[in-house]
Design an enzyme around this catalytic site. Structure first.
Site, PDB file in Angstrom:
ATOM      1  N   LYS A 121       8.244  49.080 -35.067  1.00 39.05           N
ATOM      2  CA  LYS A 121       7.646  50.094 -34.207  1.00 39.05           C
ATOM      3  C   LYS A 121       8.684  50.665 -33.236  1.00 39.05           C
ATOM      4  CE  LYS A 121       5.388  49.054 -30.553  1.00 39.05           C
ATOM      5  NZ  LYS A 121       4.485  48.520 -29.558  1.00 39.05           N
ATOM      6  N   ASP A 139       1.655  52.212 -32.744  1.00 37.30           N
ATOM      7  CA  ASP A 139       1.343  51.264 -31.672  1.00 37.30           C
ATOM      8  C   ASP A 139      -0.171  51.072 -31.632  1.00 37.30           C
ATOM      9  OD1 ASP A 139       0.253  53.493 -30.506  1.00 37.30           O
ATOM     10  OD2 ASP A 139       1.175  53.170 -28.549  1.00 37.30           O
TER      11      ASP A 139
END
Ligand code: SF4
Length: 213
Positions: A121, A139
């Site tokens: 991420k 996220d």
């Protein structure tokens, strides 16, 4: 309506609302963004932004941070969540960038995510913000909003990333990340989504299921 058809309707609305949005983290160069992203794990951007000015004053680049002692780094980030582990990770990260990449952050998200303290991420966030790499970081907000709207069904961020990458045009991937975050942070919130004022009620799986209960 297919996910691809939905995203075709959703993106223009989000673009009109959040078009110029970018990260809320404060940074002036790749080094500062990388540090801020690492610090922001399990912590608010506001808190990170309160912490980083003094940190960057003392540790202005990867070289300086690579020579630092964990105790001193800790003293600058102690108001951030998990300061102990983040201190060690930041130093390891800086040492790796200095020793393996001559102090320059690699641009490839696949190399970025191999750096200490940088997961998939974070690598996608950094590469998309700095270099507009056609990747989307998933996220908690992107994950929730995508699944509620029926853009993705995956049960992991990696799977949702894969599904979003198949329906969002590459030129939009990096910016769609910020739009979905803001929509999730301020509108389609985890506990009280503002469905009554939402432009997507007609195509939202979550709303349709909730409404028909
Ligand atoms: S209708 Fe409600 S759940 Fe669906 S996207 Fe809008 S705010 Fe979120």
């Amino acid at each position: 309506m297919s996910p691809a058809e939905k995203i075709g309707q959703i993106l223009p609305v989000l673009e009109a609302r959040y078009g110029a949005a970018t990260t809320e983290l404060h940074y002036r160069n790749p080094y500062e963004l990388t540090v801020a992203v690492v610090l922001s794990a399990q912590c608010t951007d506001v808190r990170v932004n309160q912490t980083t000015p003094a940190f960057f004053e003392r540790f202005p680049d990867f070289e300086t941070l690579a020579r630092a002692m964990p105790e001193e780094v800790y003293s600058y980030i102690k108001s951030i969540s998990y300061p102990n582990s983040k201190s060690h990770r930041l130093i390891q990260l800086a040492r790796t960038v200095v020793s393996e990449y001559q102090g320059q952050l690699p641009r490839d998200p696949n190399l970025l995510q191999k750096l200490p303290g940088i997961g998939r991420k974070s690598a996608n966030v950094i590469a998309s913000i700095l270099w507009e790499a056609p990747v989307i970081a998933v996220d908690t907000h992107v994950f929730r909003v995508s699944r509620r709207l029926g853009l993705a069904k995956g049960k992991t961020p990696e799977k949702v990333e894969e599904e979003l990458s198949q329906i969002i045009p590459p030129a939009y991937l990096a910016r769609a990340h910020h739009w979905l975050i803001l929509f999730g942070r301020y509108h389609c919130t985890a506990r009280k989504p503002l469905c009554n004022a939402c432009p997507f009620v007609d195509l939202c799986d979550y709303y349709q299921a909730y409404k028909n209960k």
